[in-house]
Design a protein around this motif. Structure first.
Motif, PDB file in Angstrom:
ATOM      1  N   MET A   1      -6.586  16.492  12.076  1.00 33.74           N
ATOM      2  CA  MET A   1      -5.719  15.553  11.392  1.00 33.74           C
ATOM      3  C   MET A   1      -6.439  15.040  10.147  1.00 33.74           C
ATOM      4  O   MET A   1      -7.584  14.611  10.222  1.00 33.74           O
ATOM      5  N   GLU A   2      -5.771  15.066   8.998  1.00 39.48           N
ATOM      6  CA  GLU A   2      -6.379  14.627   7.748  1.00 39.48           C
ATOM      7  C   GLU A   2      -6.322  13.112   7.631  1.00 39.48           C
ATOM      8  O   GLU A   2      -5.361  12.475   8.036  1.00 39.48           O
ATOM      9  N   GLU A   3      -7.391  12.605   7.036  1.00 33.97           N
ATOM     10  CA  GLU A   3      -7.433  11.175   6.795  1.00 33.97           C
ATOM     11  C   GLU A   3      -6.710  10.891   5.483  1.00 33.97           C
ATOM     12  O   GLU A   3      -6.918  11.565   4.475  1.00 33.97           O
ATOM     13  N   VAL A   4      -5.841   9.912   5.474  1.00 35.23           N
ATOM     14  CA  VAL A   4      -5.068   9.583   4.293  1.00 35.23           C
ATOM     15  C   VAL A   4      -5.884   8.616   3.435  1.00 35.23           C
ATOM     16  O   VAL A   4      -6.364   7.590   3.922  1.00 35.23           O
ATOM     17  N   ILE A   5      -6.042   8.969   2.176  1.00 34.23           N
ATOM     18  CA  ILE A   5      -6.761   8.096   1.248  1.00 34.23           C
ATOM     19  C   ILE A   5      -5.749   7.173   0.587  1.00 34.23           C
ATOM     20  O   ILE A   5      -4.800   7.636  -0.058  1.00 34.23           O
ATOM     21  N   LEU A   6      -5.963   5.884   0.727  1.00 37.02           N
ATOM     22  CA  LEU A   6      -5.000   4.898   0.256  1.00 37.02           C
ATOM     23  C   LEU A   6      -5.328   4.322  -1.118  1.00 37.02           C
ATOM     24  O   LEU A   6      -4.563   3.525  -1.628  1.00 37.02           O
ATOM     25  N   TYR A   7      -6.467   4.712  -1.708  1.00 40.40           N
ATOM     26  CA  TYR A   7      -6.864   4.099  -2.971  1.00 40.40           C
ATOM     27  C   TYR A   7      -5.836   4.284  -4.086  1.00 40.40           C
ATOM     28  O   TYR A   7      -5.501   3.318  -4.766  1.00 40.40           O
ATOM     29  N   PRO A   8      -5.280   5.504  -4.292  1.00 34.60           N
ATOM     30  CA  PRO A   8      -4.259   5.626  -5.344  1.00 34.60           C
ATOM     31  C   PRO A   8      -3.023   4.778  -5.048  1.00 34.60           C
ATOM     32  O   PRO A   8      -2.452   4.185  -5.961  1.00 34.60           O
ATOM     33  N   LEU A   9      -2.633   4.695  -3.802  1.00 35.76           N
ATOM     34  CA  LEU A   9      -1.480   3.890  -3.430  1.00 35.76           C
ATOM     35  C   LEU A   9      -1.752   2.411  -3.693  1.00 35.76           C
ATOM     36  O   LEU A   9      -0.898   1.708  -4.236  1.00 35.76           O
ATOM     37  N   ILE A  10      -2.940   1.952  -3.348  1.00 33.87           N
ATOM     38  CA  ILE A  10      -3.304   0.553  -3.585  1.00 33.87           C
ATOM     39  C   ILE A  10      -3.303   0.252  -5.080  1.00 33.87           C
ATOM     40  O   ILE A  10      -2.803  -0.789  -5.516  1.00 33.87           O
ATOM     41  N   LEU A  11      -3.836   1.188  -5.871  1.00 26.88           N
ATOM     42  CA  LEU A  11      -3.851   1.009  -7.320  1.00 26.88           C
ATOM     43  C   LEU A  11      -2.428   0.950  -7.866  1.00 26.88           C
ATOM     44  O   LEU A  11      -2.112   0.064  -8.683  1.00 26.88           O
ATOM     45  N   ASP A  12      -1.565   1.836  -7.415  1.00 26.51           N
ATOM     46  CA  ASP A  12      -0.169   1.843  -7.876  1.00 26.51           C
ATOM     47  C   ASP A  12       0.541   0.544  -7.516  1.00 26.51           C
ATOM     48  O   ASP A  12       1.230  -0.049  -8.344  1.00 26.51           O
ATOM     49  N   VAL A  13       0.364   0.108  -6.288  1.00 30.39           N
ATOM     50  CA  VAL A  13       1.008  -1.126  -5.835  1.00 30.39           C
ATOM     51  C   VAL A  13       0.488  -2.323  -6.629  1.00 30.39           C
ATOM     52  O   VAL A  13       1.267  -3.198  -7.027  1.00 30.39           O
ATOM     53  N   SER A  14      -0.812  -2.373  -6.886  1.00 33.28           N
ATOM     54  CA  SER A  14      -1.363  -3.511  -7.628  1.00 33.28           C
ATOM     55  C   SER A  14      -0.879  -3.510  -9.077  1.00 33.28           C
ATOM     56  O   SER A  14      -0.587  -4.575  -9.638  1.00 33.28           O
ATOM     57  N   VAL A  15      -0.761  -2.334  -9.722  1.00 25.27           N
ATOM     58  CA  VAL A  15      -0.237  -2.278 -11.087  1.00 25.27           C
ATOM     59  C   VAL A  15       1.214  -2.739 -11.118  1.00 25.27           C
ATOM     60  O   VAL A  15       1.606  -3.522 -11.991  1.00 25.27           O
ATOM     61  N   VAL A  16       2.011  -2.297 -10.173  1.00 25.98           N
ATOM     62  CA  VAL A  16       3.419  -2.708 -10.107  1.00 25.98           C
ATOM     63  C   VAL A  16       3.509  -4.215  -9.854  1.00 25.98           C
ATOM     64  O   VAL A  16       4.330  -4.907 -10.465  1.00 25.98           O
ATOM     65  N   ALA A  17       2.649  -4.735  -8.987  1.00 28.78           N
ATOM     66  CA  ALA A  17       2.667  -6.173  -8.704  1.00 28.78           C
ATOM     67  C   ALA A  17       2.310  -6.982  -9.949  1.00 28.78           C
ATOM     68  O   ALA A  17       2.942  -8.011 -10.234  1.00 28.78           O
ATOM     69  N   ILE A  18       1.334  -6.516 -10.698  1.00 23.95           N
ATOM     70  CA  ILE A  18       0.949  -7.222 -11.929  1.00 23.95           C
ATOM     71  C   ILE A  18       2.091  -7.182 -12.937  1.00 23.95           C
ATOM     72  O   ILE A  18       2.431  -8.203 -13.556  1.00 23.95           O
ATOM     73  N   LEU A  19       2.696  -6.025 -13.105  1.00 15.17           N
ATOM     74  CA  LEU A  19       3.822  -5.914 -14.037  1.00 15.17           C
ATOM     75  C   LEU A  19       4.995  -6.781 -13.599  1.00 15.17           C
ATOM     76  O   LEU A  19       5.659  -7.416 -14.436  1.00 15.17           O
ATOM     77  N   MET A  20       5.253  -6.854 -12.286  1.00 12.77           N
ATOM     78  CA  MET A  20       6.325  -7.714 -11.800  1.00 12.77           C
ATOM     79  C   MET A  20       6.016  -9.189 -12.033  1.00 12.77           C
ATOM     80  O   MET A  20       6.912  -9.969 -12.368  1.00 12.77           O
ATOM     81  N   ALA A  21       4.759  -9.553 -11.862  1.00 15.28           N
ATOM     82  CA  ALA A  21       4.372 -10.947 -12.113  1.00 15.28           C
ATOM     83  C   ALA A  21       4.592 -11.309 -13.576  1.00 15.28           C
ATOM     84  O   ALA A  21       5.105 -12.388 -13.893  1.00 15.28           O
ATOM     85  N   PHE A  22       4.203 -10.403 -14.482  1.00 18.05           N
ATOM     86  CA  PHE A  22       4.442 -10.672 -15.895  1.00 18.05           C
ATOM     87  C   PHE A  22       5.937 -10.655 -16.214  1.00 18.05           C
ATOM     88  O   PHE A  22       6.398 -11.434 -17.055  1.00 18.05           O
TER      89      PHE A  22
END
Length: 163
Positions: A1-22
């Motif tokens: 079973m492959e381990e899922v790397i969440l770093y790109p997802l976390i980066l995407d979510v944080s960029v979207v959250a920042i843009l939504m805040a602005f």
């Protein structure tokens, strides 16, 4: 079973959250004003990192490196023969910090054995250069960023008072 790397997802979510805040802030205080605030913040961040990189090299070359070299040269009258004698010139916390970064007495002994007496201070200073410039960058970047944000905020206040 492959381990899922969440770093790109976390980066995407944080960029979207920042843009939504602005976007929400723009909705509340005006989209153009909020957009300019966002652009000035981004510019301040990029400019502070760039400026900290340049300033750290200038500070190291003109202030710190000559101090290190003169400290070692003054002590070279004793004709040190081991790294421990050189490391004793520096504060204990700095020596511990060097060892944690894998700059060991073995490396310094290599410089002593292979170099002549006149080149030892500059070679040790060259060995420490990347370490100390990175420390300076880590300190200078947030300070410059904060100063630029204060200037941007104050220029915004001046603009609002003149309108």
């Amino acid at each position: 079973m492959e381990e899922v790397i969440l770093y790109p997802l976390i980066l995407d979510v944080s960029v979207v959250a920042i843009l939504m805040a602005f976007a929400f802030a723009g909705y509340k205080s005006g989209i153009f004003k909020s957009f300019l605030s966002f652009i000035s913040t981004m510019f301040s961040g990029i400019f502070s990192v760039y400026t900290a990189n340049i300033l750290s090299k200038i500070i190291y070359a003109n202030i710190i490196s000559p101090q290190i070299q003169s400290k070692i040269q003054l002590s070279s009258i004793k004709n040190f023969s081991s790294a421990e004698q050189i490391l004793n010139l520096f504060s204990p916390w700095f020596v511990k910090f060097l060892s944690e970064l894998r700059i060991t007495p073995k490396e310094i002994n290599h410089i002593i054995v292979n170099g002549n007496l006149n080149s030892i201070p500059s070679e040790i200073s060259e060995l420490l250069c990347p370490l100390i410039t990175n420390i300076l960058k880590s300190i200078l970047a947030p300070v410059i960023f904060a100063l630029l944000l204060v200037v941007a905020k104050n220029s915004n206040m001046v603009y609002n008072n003149n309108v």
